[in-house]
Scaffold this motif. Structure first.
Motif, PDB file in Angstrom:
ATOM      1  N   TYR A  23      62.923 -18.087  67.470  1.00 20.78           N
ATOM      2  CA  TYR A  23      64.205 -18.354  66.818  1.00 20.78           C
ATOM      3  C   TYR A  23      64.477 -19.862  66.757  1.00 20.78           C
ATOM      4  CZ  TYR A  23      69.233 -18.420  66.009  1.00 20.78           C
ATOM      5  OH  TYR A  23      70.482 -18.675  65.501  1.00 20.78           O
ATOM      6  N   VAL A  24      64.256 -20.552  67.865  1.00 17.85           N
ATOM      7  CA  VAL A  24      64.493 -21.996  67.903  1.00 17.85           C
ATOM      8  C   VAL A  24      63.571 -22.709  66.916  1.00 17.85           C
ATOM      9  CG1 VAL A  24      64.287 -24.068  69.349  1.00 17.85           C
ATOM     10  CG2 VAL A  24      65.421 -22.021  70.240  1.00 17.85           C
ATOM     11  N   GLN A  25      62.302 -22.312  66.883  1.00 20.72           N
ATOM     12  CA  GLN A  25      61.368 -22.913  65.927  1.00 20.72           C
ATOM     13  C   GLN A  25      61.847 -22.702  64.490  1.00 20.72           C
ATOM     14  OE1 GLN A  25      57.374 -21.521  66.500  1.00 20.72           O
ATOM     15  NE2 GLN A  25      57.124 -22.607  68.427  1.00 20.72           N
ATOM     16  N   LEU A  26      62.288 -21.502  64.203  1.00 22.69           N
ATOM     17  CA  LEU A  26      62.773 -21.194  62.862  1.00 22.69           C
ATOM     18  C   LEU A  26      63.971 -22.065  62.503  1.00 22.69           C
ATOM     19  CD1 LEU A  26      62.632 -19.405  60.323  1.00 22.69           C
ATOM     20  CD2 LEU A  26      64.034 -17.725  61.564  1.00 22.69           C
ATOM     21  N   LYS A  27      64.922 -22.212  63.429  1.00 20.04           N
ATOM     22  CA  LYS A  27      66.104 -23.030  63.156  1.00 20.04           C
ATOM     23  C   LYS A  27      65.727 -24.498  62.940  1.00 20.04           C
ATOM     24  CE  LYS A  27      69.854 -21.544  63.240  1.00 20.04           C
ATOM     25  NZ  LYS A  27      70.739 -20.991  62.213  1.00 20.04           N
ATOM     26  N   VAL A  28      64.753 -24.988  63.705  1.00 24.70           N
ATOM     27  CA  VAL A  28      64.285 -26.373  63.522  1.00 24.70           C
ATOM     28  C   VAL A  28      63.680 -26.528  62.134  1.00 24.70           C
ATOM     29  CG1 VAL A  28      62.528 -28.040  64.272  1.00 24.70           C
ATOM     30  CG2 VAL A  28      63.936 -26.863  65.974  1.00 24.70           C
ATOM     31  N   ARG A  29      62.856 -25.577  61.741  1.00 21.73           N
ATOM     32  CA  ARG A  29      62.210 -25.651  60.417  1.00 21.73           C
ATOM     33  C   ARG A  29      63.236 -25.558  59.284  1.00 21.73           C
ATOM     34  NH1 ARG A  29      57.932 -22.744  63.365  1.00 21.73           N
ATOM     35  NH2 ARG A  29      56.086 -24.073  63.261  1.00 21.73           N
ATOM     36  N   ILE A  30      64.229 -24.696  59.447  1.00 22.05           N
ATOM     37  CA  ILE A  30      65.289 -24.583  58.438  1.00 22.05           C
ATOM     38  C   ILE A  30      66.016 -25.917  58.291  1.00 22.05           C
ATOM     39  CG2 ILE A  30      67.553 -23.568  57.962  1.00 22.05           C
ATOM     40  CD1 ILE A  30      66.448 -20.927  59.202  1.00 22.05           C
ATOM     41  N   LYS A  31      66.368 -26.506  59.410  1.00 21.69           N
ATOM     42  CA  LYS A  31      67.097 -27.777  59.377  1.00 21.69           C
ATOM     43  C   LYS A  31      66.279 -28.865  58.685  1.00 21.69           C
ATOM     44  CE  LYS A  31      69.687 -30.765  62.499  1.00 21.69           C
ATOM     45  NZ  LYS A  31      70.128 -30.951  63.883  1.00 21.69           N
ATOM     46  N   LYS A  32      64.983 -28.931  59.005  1.00 25.08           N
ATOM     47  CA  LYS A  32      64.118 -29.946  58.396  1.00 25.08           C
ATOM     48  C   LYS A  32      63.945 -29.706  56.893  1.00 25.08           C
ATOM     49  CE  LYS A  32      61.465 -31.298  62.436  1.00 25.08           C
ATOM     50  NZ  LYS A  32      60.131 -31.544  62.972  1.00 25.08           N
ATOM     51  N   LEU A  33      63.787 -28.456  56.500  1.00 26.12           N
ATOM     52  CA  LEU A  33      63.611 -28.160  55.078  1.00 26.12           C
ATOM     53  C   LEU A  33      64.902 -28.436  54.308  1.00 26.12           C
ATOM     54  CD1 LEU A  33      61.830 -27.259  52.786  1.00 26.12           C
ATOM     55  CD2 LEU A  33      62.288 -24.870  53.421  1.00 26.12           C
ATOM     56  N   ARG A  34      66.042 -28.077  54.870  1.00 26.31           N
ATOM     57  CA  ARG A  34      67.324 -28.397  54.220  1.00 26.31           C
ATOM     58  C   ARG A  34      67.469 -29.906  54.013  1.00 26.31           C
ATOM     59  NH1 ARG A  34      71.459 -25.215  57.947  1.00 26.31           N
ATOM     60  NH2 ARG A  34      71.275 -23.118  57.130  1.00 26.31           N
ATOM     61  N   LYS A  35      67.106 -30.664  55.045  1.00 30.28           N
ATOM     62  CA  LYS A  35      67.202 -32.126  54.956  1.00 30.28           C
ATOM     63  C   LYS A  35      66.284 -32.657  53.860  1.00 30.28           C
ATOM     64  CE  LYS A  35      66.986 -36.219  57.887  1.00 30.28           C
ATOM     65  NZ  LYS A  35      66.780 -36.733  59.246  1.00 30.28           N
ATOM     66  N   PHE A  36      65.071 -32.118  53.784  1.00 29.60           N
ATOM     67  CA  PHE A  36      64.124 -32.552  52.758  1.00 29.60           C
ATOM     68  C   PHE A  36      64.648 -32.221  51.363  1.00 29.60           C
ATOM     69  CE2 PHE A  36      60.095 -31.825  50.319  1.00 29.60           C
ATOM     70  CZ  PHE A  36      59.712 -33.155  50.253  1.00 29.60           C
ATOM     71  N   ILE A  37      65.166 -31.029  51.184  1.00 33.27           N
ATOM     72  CA  ILE A  37      65.741 -30.637  49.894  1.00 33.27           C
ATOM     73  C   ILE A  37      66.896 -31.567  49.541  1.00 33.27           C
ATOM     74  CG2 ILE A  37      67.037 -28.832  48.679  1.00 33.27           C
ATOM     75  CD1 ILE A  37      65.328 -26.782  50.337  1.00 33.27           C
ATOM     76  N   GLY A  38      67.712 -31.892  50.529  1.00 34.62           N
ATOM     77  CA  GLY A  38      68.826 -32.814  50.304  1.00 34.62           C
ATOM     78  C   GLY A  38      68.356 -34.179  49.821  1.00 34.62           C
ATOM     79  N   LYS A  39      67.268 -34.669  50.402  1.00 34.25           N
ATOM     80  CA  LYS A  39      66.717 -35.958  49.970  1.00 34.25           C
ATOM     81  C   LYS A  39      66.225 -35.891  48.533  1.00 34.25           C
ATOM     82  CE  LYS A  39      65.237 -37.668  54.486  1.00 34.25           C
ATOM     83  NZ  LYS A  39      64.087 -38.037  55.326  1.00 34.25           N
ATOM     84  N   ILE A  40      65.590 -34.799  48.173  1.00 35.34           N
ATOM     85  CA  ILE A  40      65.105 -34.631  46.803  1.00 35.34           C
ATOM     86  C   ILE A  40      66.282 -34.611  45.833  1.00 35.34           C
ATOM     87  CG2 ILE A  40      63.958 -33.064  45.183  1.00 35.34           C
ATOM     88  CD1 ILE A  40      62.238 -32.112  47.597  1.00 35.34           C
ATOM     89  N   MET A  41      67.300 -33.823  46.169  1.00 36.57           N
ATOM     90  CA  MET A  41      68.456 -33.693  45.278  1.00 36.57           C
ATOM     91  C   MET A  41      69.210 -35.020  45.154  1.00 36.57           C
ATOM     92  SD  MET A  41      67.981 -30.680  44.287  1.00 36.57           S
ATOM     93  CE  MET A  41      69.418 -30.554  43.248  1.00 36.57           C
ATOM     94  N   TYR A  42      69.369 -35.725  46.273  1.00 34.46           N
ATOM     95  CA  TYR A  42      70.047 -37.022  46.231  1.00 34.46           C
ATOM     96  C   TYR A  42      69.301 -37.984  45.319  1.00 34.46           C
ATOM     97  CZ  TYR A  42      72.030 -41.479  47.554  1.00 34.46           C
ATOM     98  OH  TYR A  42      72.621 -42.715  47.509  1.00 34.46           O
TER      99      TYR A  42
END
Length: 93
Positions: A23-42
């Motif tokens: 679960y912790v690994q999944l949450k870390v990966r979600i957070k990192k992917l959201r951040k990456f998507i945010g950088k792309i969109m910005y």
């Protein structure tokens, strides 16, 4: 927490410890992917060069949605069936 912090727990004989680590690994990966998507969109909206990515951003968004659904399933399972207390997200505090 980082992925490397969960290695020992992933190798545990205790399934509850492995469950929490997954679960912790999944949450870390979600957070990192959201951040990456945010950088792309910005970058896209600021008319700047986008970070390197080989697949369409919509596919990345679909991936993060699937990961979030999986996380919610793990949360439900932990609470209702497994009696496992999952760590709270740092952003929930």
């Amino acid at each position: 927490m980082e992925l490397k912090d969960t290695v020992t727990s992933m190798c545990s004989d205790d399934y509850k410890e492995r469950f929490i680590a997954e679960y912790v690994q999944l949450k870390v990966r979600i957070k990192k992917l959201r951040k990456f998507i945010g950088k792309i969109m910005y970058a896209k909206y600021a008319d700047m060069p986008e970070p390197k990515h080989d697949c369409p951003v919509d596919l990345l968004k679909s991936q993060v949605m699937a990961m979030e659904i999986y996380a919610s399933i793990l949360e439900r399972r932990a609470e209702k069936y497994e009696n496992i207390e999952l760590p709270k997200d740092e952003e929930d505090d």
